[in-house]
Design a protein around this motif. Structure first.
Motif, PDB file in Angstrom:
ATOM      1  N   ALA A   1       1.538  -1.993   3.446  1.00 39.69           N
ATOM      2  CA  ALA A   1       1.356  -3.306   4.070  1.00 39.69           C
ATOM      3  C   ALA A   1      -0.059  -3.455   4.615  1.00 39.69           C
ATOM      4  N   ALA A   2      -0.578  -2.410   5.249  1.00 37.95           N
ATOM      5  CA  ALA A   2      -1.942  -2.462   5.779  1.00 37.95           C
ATOM      6  C   ALA A   2      -2.957  -2.645   4.655  1.00 37.95           C
ATOM      7  N   THR A   3      -2.715  -2.011   3.523  1.00 39.64           N
ATOM      8  CA  THR A   3      -3.609  -2.153   2.373  1.00 39.64           C
ATOM      9  C   THR A   3      -3.631  -3.596   1.878  1.00 39.64           C
ATOM     10  N   TYR A   4      -2.442  -4.222   1.775  1.00 40.97           N
ATOM     11  CA  TYR A   4      -2.402  -5.619   1.331  1.00 40.97           C
ATOM     12  C   TYR A   4      -3.062  -6.557   2.345  1.00 40.97           C
ATOM     13  N   VAL A   5      -2.936  -6.257   3.628  1.00 40.43           N
ATOM     14  CA  VAL A   5      -3.601  -7.069   4.645  1.00 40.43           C
ATOM     15  C   VAL A   5      -5.118  -6.957   4.480  1.00 40.43           C
ATOM     16  N   ILE A   6      -5.614  -5.743   4.287  1.00 39.40           N
ATOM     17  CA  ILE A   6      -7.053  -5.537   4.097  1.00 39.40           C
ATOM     18  C   ILE A   6      -7.549  -6.251   2.838  1.00 39.40           C
ATOM     19  N   ILE A   7      -6.771  -6.165   1.754  1.00 35.97           N
ATOM     20  CA  ILE A   7      -7.143  -6.866   0.519  1.00 35.97           C
ATOM     21  C   ILE A   7      -7.188  -8.370   0.762  1.00 35.97           C
TER      22      ILE A   7
END
Length: 146
Positions: free
Chosen positions: A112-118
């Motif tokens: 989830a954090a990766t998708y937020v950063i993307i």
């Protein structure tokens, strides 16, 4: 990879297009369960001098398409696996009776954090190398070809 879309707005040296989902995304069923043919809007560089109402052929370089796929799917998958591994062994180290819970939770949190950063960096990429190009004006019949 080329598709045909209809120009709905001109914004400086870019055009806003409406495309029907097909080919690469048409059969994956990730959006709206793939049950209906949906349209999507996107921006593209206006290399062919298109105006509102024109059908244009939209192209994105294969290498840029693959980079985008890696960013959207590969990096989150790696982060999920890293979270699972770190969570499992971290849970064992901390003496948890069931480290699988820590593995799943950390895997989901890192994904989830990766998708937020993307998503937060999307504006940085939307005008760069990942922006498709409207390369030529197409005939109205080209839009309906499969």
């Amino acid at each position: 990879m080329a598709e045909v879309g209809k120009v709905i707005a001109c914004e400086g040296d870019q055009v806003k297009l409406v495309l029907k989902r097909r080919e690469a995304c048409g059969k994956c069923r990730a959006c709206t369960a793939g049950l209906t043919e949906k349209e999507m809007e996107m921006k593209a560089r206006n290399l062919c001098g298109a105006s509102v109402g024109d059908n244009v052929e939209v192209f994105i370089e294969q290498t840029n398409f693959l980079k985008a796929v890696i960013i959207m799917y590969g990096i989150p998958m790696v982060m999920f696996l890293a979270g699972v591994i770190i969570g499992y062994y971290g849970g064992q180290y901390l003496g948890m009776s069931n480290p699988n819970i820590a593995a799943i939770v950390l895997g989901v949190v890192l994904t989830a954090a990766t998708y937020v950063i993307i998503h937060l960096n999307e504006d940085k990429w939307s005008n760069g190398e990942f922006l498709p190009s409207a390369v030529k004006i197409a005939s109205p019949d080209d839009e309906n070809k499969e």
